[in-house]
Design a protein around this motif. Structure first.
Motif, short mmCIF file in Angstrom:
data_model
loop_
_atom_site.label_atom_id
_atom_site.label_comp_id
_atom_site.label_asym_id
_atom_site.label_seq_id
_atom_site.Cartn_x
_atom_site.Cartn_y
_atom_site.Cartn_z
N SER A 198 12.28 -20.94 56.45
CA SER A 198 11.92 -19.88 57.37
C SER A 198 11.25 -18.81 56.77
CB SER A 198 13.28 -19.59 58.09
OG SER A 198 13.22 -18.64 58.85
N ILE A 216 19.71 -14.29 57.22
CA ILE A 216 20.22 -13.88 58.69
C ILE A 216 21.02 -12.56 58.61
CG2 ILE A 216 19.86 -15.98 59.86
CD1 ILE A 216 23.01 -16.28 59.64
N ASP A 270 15.34 -19.63 62.27
CA ASP A 270 15.93 -19.51 60.69
C ASP A 270 16.05 -20.94 59.95
OD1 ASP A 270 18.95 -20.78 60.89
OD2 ASP A 270 19.30 -19.11 62.14
#
Length: 122
Positions: free
Chosen positions: A102, A19, A87
């Protein structure tokens, strides 16, 4: 990790992750936020606001997580993370229990950092 912004009070680093994740550090190793001079606190809060808004606009994140723990690194710093329902850890924190594997497809983090740096340097 790389530094994308730095001045006499603050530095902003990237964190390697699936992320978008940035960290704001004070240049002086204050242990607690209460030790940070008021003008630097205001600078931190302004940077948190700018980064949050830019992450929301660029990534269309489901949520922005902002955290300051400092248990392992007793130096004032803030984590800013764009979170997505897909995520690996959502809705857990990134330090929590992995929920799934993910396969996020996100816009370029490097481009985001370059654009953010342009705003912060401008």
């Amino acid at each position: 990790m790389s530094i994308i912004f730095e001045n006499e009070n603050i530095k902003i680093e990237t964190e390697s992750s699936e992320i978008p994740w940035l960290k704001i550090f004070t240049q002086h190793p204050y242990k607690e936020m209460s030790e940070v001079p008021k003008e630097i606190k205001l600078e931190i809060y302004n940077l948190l606001d700018i980064i949050e808004k830019k992450m929301l606009a660029y990534y269309k994140a489901d949520k922005i997580n902002i955290a300051s723990f400092g248990n392992y690194v007793p130096h004032v710093h803030w984590h800013i993370m764009a979170r997505f329902k897909e995520d690996s850890y959502f809705p857990e924190p990134m330090w929590g229990i992995k929920q799934r594997t993910s396969n996020l497809t996100l816009p370029s983090f490097e481009t985001f950092c370059t654009q953010l740096k342009g705003v912060l340097d401008g």
